[in-house]
Design a protein around this motif. Sequence first.
Motif, PDB file in Angstrom:
ATOM      1  N   TRP A  34       0.804  -1.224   0.000  1.00 42.10           N
ATOM      2  CA  TRP A  34       0.000   0.000   0.000  1.00 42.10           C
ATOM      3  C   TRP A  34       0.838   1.275   0.000  1.00 42.10           C
ATOM      4  O   TRP A  34       0.293   2.366   0.012  1.00 42.10           O
ATOM      5  CB  TRP A  34      -0.935   0.005   1.216  1.00 42.10           C
ATOM      6  N   GLY A  35       2.140   1.165   0.009  1.00 43.37           N
ATOM      7  CA  GLY A  35       2.975   2.357  -0.022  1.00 43.37           C
ATOM      8  C   GLY A  35       3.038   3.097   1.296  1.00 43.37           C
ATOM      9  O   GLY A  35       3.428   4.262   1.333  1.00 43.37           O
ATOM     10  N   LEU A  36       2.652   2.433   2.397  1.00 45.05           N
ATOM     11  CA  LEU A  36       2.758   3.031   3.719  1.00 45.05           C
ATOM     12  C   LEU A  36       4.056   2.560   4.375  1.00 45.05           C
ATOM     13  O   LEU A  36       4.506   1.433   4.153  1.00 45.05           O
ATOM     14  CB  LEU A  36       1.565   2.624   4.599  1.00 45.05           C
ATOM     15  N   SER A  37       4.652   3.413   5.189  1.00 44.82           N
ATOM     16  CA  SER A  37       5.875   3.016   5.867  1.00 44.82           C
ATOM     17  C   SER A  37       5.544   1.995   6.954  1.00 44.82           C
ATOM     18  O   SER A  37       4.444   1.999   7.514  1.00 44.82           O
ATOM     19  CB  SER A  37       6.551   4.235   6.494  1.00 44.82           C
ATOM     20  N   PRO A  38       6.501   1.101   7.272  1.00 44.78           N
ATOM     21  CA  PRO A  38       6.270   0.150   8.361  1.00 44.78           C
ATOM     22  C   PRO A  38       5.946   0.843   9.686  1.00 44.78           C
ATOM     23  O   PRO A  38       5.192   0.302  10.497  1.00 44.78           O
ATOM     24  CB  PRO A  38       7.597  -0.619   8.435  1.00 44.78           C
ATOM     25  N   LEU A  39       6.509   2.043   9.911  1.00 45.01           N
ATOM     26  CA  LEU A  39       6.226   2.774  11.142  1.00 45.01           C
ATOM     27  C   LEU A  39       4.747   3.120  11.232  1.00 45.01           C
ATOM     28  O   LEU A  39       4.124   2.961  12.291  1.00 45.01           O
ATOM     29  CB  LEU A  39       7.077   4.050  11.207  1.00 45.01           C
ATOM     30  N   GLN A 100       9.805  11.315  12.839  1.00 48.40           N
ATOM     31  CA  GLN A 100       8.362  11.503  13.003  1.00 48.40           C
ATOM     32  C   GLN A 100       7.910  11.027  14.375  1.00 48.40           C
ATOM     33  O   GLN A 100       7.058  11.655  15.009  1.00 48.40           O
ATOM     34  CB  GLN A 100       7.607  10.727  11.922  1.00 48.40           C
ATOM     35  N   LEU A 101       8.492   9.924  14.838  1.00 50.22           N
ATOM     36  CA  LEU A 101       8.103   9.370  16.127  1.00 50.22           C
ATOM     37  C   LEU A 101       8.424  10.344  17.254  1.00 50.22           C
ATOM     38  O   LEU A 101       7.645  10.525  18.194  1.00 50.22           O
ATOM     39  CB  LEU A 101       8.816   8.035  16.357  1.00 50.22           C
ATOM     40  N   ALA A 142      -5.647   9.703  11.747  1.00 50.93           N
ATOM     41  CA  ALA A 142      -5.822  10.323  10.437  1.00 50.93           C
ATOM     42  C   ALA A 142      -4.571  11.100  10.028  1.00 50.93           C
ATOM     43  O   ALA A 142      -4.124  11.025   8.880  1.00 50.93           O
ATOM     44  CB  ALA A 142      -7.045  11.248  10.448  1.00 50.93           C
ATOM     45  N   SER A 143      -3.993  11.841  10.964  1.00 52.42           N
ATOM     46  CA  SER A 143      -2.800  12.633  10.656  1.00 52.42           C
ATOM     47  C   SER A 143      -1.626  11.738  10.285  1.00 52.42           C
ATOM     48  O   SER A 143      -0.855  12.049   9.366  1.00 52.42           O
ATOM     49  CB  SER A 143      -2.418  13.500  11.862  1.00 52.42           C
ATOM     50  N   THR A 144      -1.489  10.616  10.976  1.00 50.16           N
ATOM     51  CA  THR A 144      -0.391   9.690  10.694  1.00 50.16           C
ATOM     52  C   THR A 144      -0.496   9.136   9.275  1.00 50.16           C
ATOM     53  O   THR A 144       0.504   9.077   8.541  1.00 50.16           O
ATOM     54  CB  THR A 144      -0.406   8.522  11.703  1.00 50.16           C
ATOM     55  N   ILE A 145      -1.702   8.750   8.871  1.00 44.11           N
ATOM     56  CA  ILE A 145      -1.892   8.194   7.527  1.00 44.11           C
ATOM     57  C   ILE A 145      -1.671   9.266   6.464  1.00 44.11           C
ATOM     58  O   ILE A 145      -1.005   9.027   5.448  1.00 44.11           O
ATOM     59  CB  ILE A 145      -3.298   7.580   7.411  1.00 44.11           C
ATOM     60  N   VAL A 146      -2.210  10.465   6.686  1.00 41.84           N
ATOM     61  CA  VAL A 146      -2.050  11.548   5.711  1.00 41.84           C
ATOM     62  C   VAL A 146      -0.582  11.926   5.540  1.00 41.84           C
ATOM     63  O   VAL A 146      -0.093  12.108   4.418  1.00 41.84           O
ATOM     64  CB  VAL A 146      -2.885  12.777   6.145  1.00 41.84           C
ATOM     65  N   LEU A 147       0.140  12.042   6.649  1.00 41.84           N
ATOM     66  CA  LEU A 147       1.563  12.374   6.567  1.00 41.84           C
ATOM     67  C   LEU A 147       2.336  11.310   5.793  1.00 41.84           C
ATOM     68  O   LEU A 147       3.229  11.630   5.008  1.00 41.84           O
ATOM     69  CB  LEU A 147       2.144  12.525   7.975  1.00 41.84           C
TER      70      LEU A 147
END
Length: 370
Positions: A34-39, A100-101, A142-147
């Motif tokens: 899905w192109g999302l980072s593992p974090l 980011q963390l 929501a912010s985590t996914i958008v970023l």
Amino acid sequence: MEALDIGRIIFGLVVLVGGGELLVRGASGLAARWGLSPLVVGLTVVAVGTSAPEFAVTVGAVLRDESDLAVGNVVGSNIANVLLVLGLAAIVLPLAVKRQLVRFDVPVMIVLSIVFLVCAFDGVISTTDGLLLLALWLIHTASTIVLSLRETSPSDEGSDAAPTPKVLACLLLLVAGIALLVVGANQLVTGAVNIATSLGVNGLVIGLTVVAVGTSLPELVTSLVAAIRGERDIAIGNVVGSCIANIGLVLAVPAFFASGGIRVAPAAISLDIPLMVAAALAVLPIVFTGFAVQRWEGTLFVALYVAYTAYLVLNATAHETLTGFSQTMVFLVLPLVVLTVVATVLYDLHRRTVPTERAEGSTSAPEQQS
């Protein structure tokens, strides 16, 4: 009966290990597809999945009007997640921390912990408190996914596209892993609670220790499996995301249908919830030093968790060594821990500034000669 409960504990542990392996495989696969980072996957999907046992236990406790068990489960799980789970994962493999963390997710965990403490001051988590905590959790998710999506380039999205069967396989692994974690945690907690109850331990202590550790085992197994497999982002994202989900989801939702809200015991307000806030605050300087959680830092976290658990047991049993143990922790151990953390932060800051000063000096020298 005790033999049956011991069998439940052993069976639960075996199922938990299998569930953790499947969950990490499915989550890491989805991150790539899905192109999302593992974090991000660790902070959202994995965190919510491993918080499922906490949610089931908390809802069940609220429906049975056992508020002490519900609150103790959430507070104890968060303390266990930070000190025990993160500590053991760092001992297995030092955890590199993304910026980011440090800049976003850990501060959100700290803010939610403080808001929870403030909401609990009146002795109850009301529906309004639940709405506030849930809103904060939804905003963070929501912010985590958008970023994450903003950081993914269009070319990356195209290259990461995968056939539907592969995505479905990852989803099946994810669902199967979560299901095994819930079943395993339920069996282990049932057996452990039965044994603890037969020994005369009260609900708050059971929630803070036996149930908290039992429902945190999915996080523990998942983070350990992720660390062993080299998925460091999932390992640490799972811990931070689970702490956020425990407050903003696991505790918030049951507050909506709890009659008169979820009652919070004075002992939890005066000791356990402040310790949960302190554990959340302790993560920030640890991950700030070199953007990593080293093995010695993980060892320190585990040692602190063992000391906290020992205090709970001594206090619950009114043991004669409680006073001496408390004085040693307050006047010797905790000051040494604070000094160690402060010294580590100052050393790391000094180590960062010295190379910068040297670099500036080396660049200015040719200018002076010219």
